[in-house]
Motif scaffolding. Structure first.
Motif, PDB file in Angstrom:
ATOM      1  N   GLU A 204       0.699  -1.209  -0.158  1.00  0.00           N
ATOM      2  CA  GLU A 204      -0.126  -0.042  -0.106  1.00  0.00           C
ATOM      3  C   GLU A 204       0.821   1.197   0.114  1.00  0.00           C
ATOM      4  N   GLY A 205       0.568   2.051  -0.922  1.00  0.00           N
ATOM      5  CA  GLY A 205       0.932   3.560  -0.766  1.00  0.00           C
ATOM      6  C   GLY A 205       2.720   3.740  -1.150  1.00  0.00           C
ATOM      7  N   ASN A 206       2.834   2.565  -2.023  1.00  0.00           N
ATOM      8  CA  ASN A 206       4.170   2.591  -2.630  1.00  0.00           C
ATOM      9  C   ASN A 206       4.227   3.114  -4.026  1.00  0.00           C
ATOM     10  N   ARG A 207       5.400   3.495  -4.755  1.00  0.00           N
ATOM     11  CA  ARG A 207       5.414   3.965  -6.033  1.00  0.00           C
ATOM     12  C   ARG A 207       4.520   2.635  -6.889  1.00  0.00           C
ATOM     13  N   ASN A 223      -1.987 -11.242  -3.390  1.00  0.00           N
ATOM     14  CA  ASN A 223      -1.559 -10.184  -2.740  1.00  0.00           C
ATOM     15  C   ASN A 223      -2.659  -9.152  -2.878  1.00  0.00           C
ATOM     16  N   HIS A 224      -2.754  -8.109  -1.896  1.00  0.00           N
ATOM     17  CA  HIS A 224      -3.718  -7.230  -1.823  1.00  0.00           C
ATOM     18  C   HIS A 224      -2.898  -5.862  -2.109  1.00  0.00           C
ATOM     19  N   LEU A 225      -3.206  -5.029  -3.112  1.00  0.00           N
ATOM     20  CA  LEU A 225      -2.435  -4.016  -3.763  1.00  0.00           C
ATOM     21  C   LEU A 225      -3.497  -2.707  -3.851  1.00  0.00           C
ATOM     22  N   THR A 226      -3.193  -1.802  -2.978  1.00  0.00           N
ATOM     23  CA  THR A 226      -3.841  -0.677  -3.110  1.00  0.00           C
ATOM     24  C   THR A 226      -3.258   0.530  -2.725  1.00  0.00           C
ATOM     25  N   GLY A 227      -3.574   1.673  -3.462  1.00  0.00           N
ATOM     26  CA  GLY A 227      -2.906   2.858  -2.997  1.00  0.00           C
ATOM     27  C   GLY A 227      -1.677   3.278  -3.371  1.00  0.00           C
ATOM     28  N   ASN A 228      -0.995   2.325  -4.429  1.00  0.00           N
ATOM     29  CA  ASN A 228      -0.007   2.600  -4.826  1.00  0.00           C
ATOM     30  C   ASN A 228      -0.093   3.369  -6.259  1.00  0.00           C
ATOM     31  N   CYS A 229       0.946   3.925  -6.987  1.00  0.00           N
ATOM     32  CA  CYS A 229       0.658   4.489  -8.143  1.00  0.00           C
ATOM     33  C   CYS A 229       0.523   3.297  -9.206  1.00  0.00           C
ATOM     34  N   ALA A 230       0.991   2.218  -9.148  1.00  0.00           N
ATOM     35  CA  ALA A 230       0.932   1.236  -9.914  1.00  0.00           C
ATOM     36  C   ALA A 230       0.852  -0.237  -9.017  1.00  0.00           C
ATOM     37  N   GLY A 231      -0.039  -1.127  -9.389  1.00  0.00           N
ATOM     38  CA  GLY A 231       0.091  -2.278  -8.565  1.00  0.00           C
ATOM     39  C   GLY A 231       1.034  -3.364  -8.946  1.00  0.00           C
ATOM     40  N   VAL A 232       0.994  -3.977  -9.894  1.00  0.00           N
ATOM     41  CA  VAL A 232       2.160  -4.938 -10.326  1.00  0.00           C
ATOM     42  C   VAL A 232       2.860  -4.529 -11.825  1.00  0.00           C
ATOM     43  N   PHE A 233       4.160  -4.585 -11.657  1.00  0.00           N
ATOM     44  CA  PHE A 233       4.932  -4.281 -12.951  1.00  0.00           C
ATOM     45  C   PHE A 233       5.648  -5.436 -13.360  1.00  0.00           C
ATOM     46  N   VAL A 234       5.384  -6.125 -14.541  1.00  0.00           N
ATOM     47  CA  VAL A 234       6.625  -7.245 -14.971  1.00  0.00           C
ATOM     48  C   VAL A 234       7.365  -6.428 -16.116  1.00  0.00           C
ATOM     49  N   PHE A 252      -5.850  -9.089  -5.611  1.00  0.00           N
ATOM     50  CA  PHE A 252      -6.496  -8.175  -5.442  1.00  0.00           C
ATOM     51  C   PHE A 252      -6.066  -6.723  -5.668  1.00  0.00           C
ATOM     52  N   VAL A 253      -6.166  -5.951  -6.768  1.00  0.00           N
ATOM     53  CA  VAL A 253      -5.561  -4.895  -7.301  1.00  0.00           C
ATOM     54  C   VAL A 253      -6.491  -3.735  -7.683  1.00  0.00           C
ATOM     55  N   ALA A 254      -6.853  -2.851  -6.470  1.00  0.00           N
ATOM     56  CA  ALA A 254      -7.744  -1.793  -6.418  1.00  0.00           C
ATOM     57  C   ALA A 254      -7.078  -0.516  -6.168  1.00  0.00           C
ATOM     58  N   GLN A 255      -7.882   0.708  -6.716  1.00  0.00           N
ATOM     59  CA  GLN A 255      -7.558   1.821  -6.443  1.00  0.00           C
ATOM     60  C   GLN A 255      -5.895   2.348  -6.380  1.00  0.00           C
ATOM     61  N   ASN A 256      -5.296   1.983  -7.195  1.00  0.00           N
ATOM     62  CA  ASN A 256      -3.896   2.160  -7.200  1.00  0.00           C
ATOM     63  C   ASN A 256      -3.837   3.636  -8.127  1.00  0.00           C
ATOM     64  N   ASN A 257      -4.217   4.563  -7.458  1.00  0.00           N
ATOM     65  CA  ASN A 257      -4.233   5.934  -8.167  1.00  0.00           C
ATOM     66  C   ASN A 257      -3.565   6.977  -7.639  1.00  0.00           C
ATOM     67  N   LYS A 258      -2.661   6.680  -6.681  1.00  0.00           N
ATOM     68  CA  LYS A 258      -1.614   7.538  -6.242  1.00  0.00           C
ATOM     69  C   LYS A 258      -0.822   8.110  -7.676  1.00  0.00           C
ATOM     70  N   SER A 259      -0.481   9.516  -7.557  1.00  0.00           N
ATOM     71  CA  SER A 259       0.303   9.958  -8.830  1.00  0.00           C
ATOM     72  C   SER A 259       1.607   9.936  -8.375  1.00  0.00           C
ATOM     73  N   CYS A 260       2.477   9.548  -9.500  1.00  0.00           N
ATOM     74  CA  CYS A 260       3.998   9.621  -9.210  1.00  0.00           C
ATOM     75  C   CYS A 260       4.590  10.314 -10.456  1.00  0.00           C
ATOM     76  N   GLN A 270       0.105   6.608 -12.706  1.00  0.00           N
ATOM     77  CA  GLN A 270      -1.006   6.805 -11.842  1.00  0.00           C
ATOM     78  C   GLN A 270      -2.156   5.658 -12.386  1.00  0.00           C
ATOM     79  N   GLY A 271      -2.748   5.082 -11.433  1.00  0.00           N
ATOM     80  CA  GLY A 271      -3.808   4.218 -11.956  1.00  0.00           C
ATOM     81  C   GLY A 271      -3.402   3.312 -12.846  1.00  0.00           C
ATOM     82  N   SER A 272      -2.595   2.355 -12.701  1.00  0.00           N
ATOM     83  CA  SER A 272      -2.048   1.135 -13.321  1.00  0.00           C
ATOM     84  C   SER A 272      -2.230   0.114 -12.284  1.00  0.00           C
ATOM     85  N   GLY A 273      -3.011  -0.594 -12.920  1.00  0.00           N
ATOM     86  CA  GLY A 273      -3.313  -2.222 -12.102  1.00  0.00           C
ATOM     87  C   GLY A 273      -2.075  -3.083 -12.101  1.00  0.00           C
TER      88      GLY A 273
END
Length: 356
Positions: A204-207, A223-234, A252-260, A270-273
């Motif tokens: 949560e809350g990471n880049r 994993n539970h991923l929320t509040g990041n700029c992006a959830g998972v990056f491959v 579960f990848v929701a609301q990863n809408n922090k702006s980086c 911003q907003g990448s699942g």
């Protein structure tokens, strides 16, 4: 209650909690109890393979370097806290770890991976670079660790195999909550992790929640991923072999809408699942991806994106995911790669149309 009695009870809890009370171990393994104000590094240096260094509740101001195979470094939960110490207070063995801005370092050598180390049940916070950093390890387990407000990564692993990163919390770190890579110091093809697993973590809350960079044969799941700029990056690149043979499933990848903001290596986020770029033979399945929205080129629910160095993604399978409320679309494919498939996903909007 005397300190001896408390130490005895703590040691007993470790033995029972790890299942060792069911039958005597084949060899004798010691438990080294460390109290706030005492040196963790001295206890680690005195321990032998198979021993446990048990940290009492409280705050420790130091970095710790582990080079003994089969060692367990364990706290008593979130109330066992490691924070940066002063250079003057650093033990000689841990100087390279602390000077690198890391909290706990688990390090093998160029010729031999460090085997069977466990880091568990503690908090690492406020380090300039990484909370828990591993290099050249085999079978490292990191579990029930809280990595909060570290400058770059919460938990990071490079040039390592058969790792298990499970049931951790990585929050408000400068870059990735969990970062896994072949190496960041040179250009090289993707390496085989031989089945590393990133499982059931809260990010949560990471880049970026989880970054998988130039690796093969790895699973990111539950994993539970929320509040990041992006959830998972491959992430892959032009080196060979290509990143791939990965599984990203049941997250579960929701609301990863922090702006980086934009960096030298990556566009603004911003907003990448879930983003897959420059990878092959990767399965993205059974994930719930919702309400990730932004205006970055990488925004969207599940995004297949041509690598910034021009490498295409090929033979990836995006199947059986549930997506809703993502913008600009639930499924986004801007990659001209070959044989990528989108099947059986529950979604409303895609870019281009027709992927749902």
């Amino acid at each position: 209650m005397t300190n001896y009695r408390i130490a005895y009870l703590m040691c007993t809890a470790v033995v029972v909690g790890t299942g060792l009370g069911a039958a005597p171990p084949a060899g004798h393994h010691d438990v080294h109890v460390v109290w706030p104000g005492q040196s963790i590094q001295k206890a680690v240096d005195a321990a032998e393979s198979g021993d446990t260094v048990l940290l009492a509740p409280g705050t420790f101001h130091e970095s710790v370097k582990v080079t003994t195979p089969g060692l367990t470094l364990r706290g008593m939960g979130r109330s066992t806290v490691l924070e940066p110490g002063t250079k003057k207070s650093a033990e000689k063995a841990s100087e390279s770890c602390s000077e690198g801005g890391n909290g706990i370092c688990v390090v093998g050598t160029k010729d031999r991976d460090l085997q069977g180390v466990t880091i568990a049940s503690l908090t690492v916070t406020g380090f300039a670079r990484t909370g828990v950093f591993a290099m050249a390890t085999d079978g490292l387990t990191v579990r029930d660790v809280t990595a909060v407000k570290n400058g770059v990564w919460g938990i990071a692993q490079e040039r390592s195999v058969r790792g298990v990163i499970r049931d951790n919390t990585a929050k408000d770190n400068g870059d990735a909550g969990v970062f896994l890579a072949n190496t960041i110091k040179e250009e090289a093809g993707a390496s085989d992790t031989h089945g590393t697993v990133v499982d059931s973590n809260r990010l949560e809350g990471n880049r970026i929640g989880v970054t998988v960079r130039r690796l093969r044969n790895l699973t990111v799941m539950r994993n539970h991923l929320t509040g990041n700029c992006a959830g998972v990056f491959v992430v892959g690149d032009e080196n060979k072999p290509k990143t791939g043979a990965l599984a990203v499933r049941d997250n579960f990848v929701a609301q990863n809408n922090k702006s980086c903001p934009k960096t030298d290596r990556l566009d603004a986020l911003q907003g990448s699942g879930i983003v897959v770029t420059g990878a092959e033979d990767t399965a993205v399945t059974g994930n719930v991806v919702k309400d990730n929205a932004g205006k970055s080129p990488l925004s969207g629910g599940i995004v297949l994106f041509k690598s910034f160095v021009g490498v295409t993604s090929d033979r990836n399978r995006i199947t059986g995911n549930v997506l809703k409320g993502n913008a600009p679309a639930d499924l986004v494919n801007t990659d001209p790669g070959k044989d990528n498939t989108f099947q059986g996903n529950s979604c409303r909007a895609s870019k281009p149309a027709g992927l749902c």
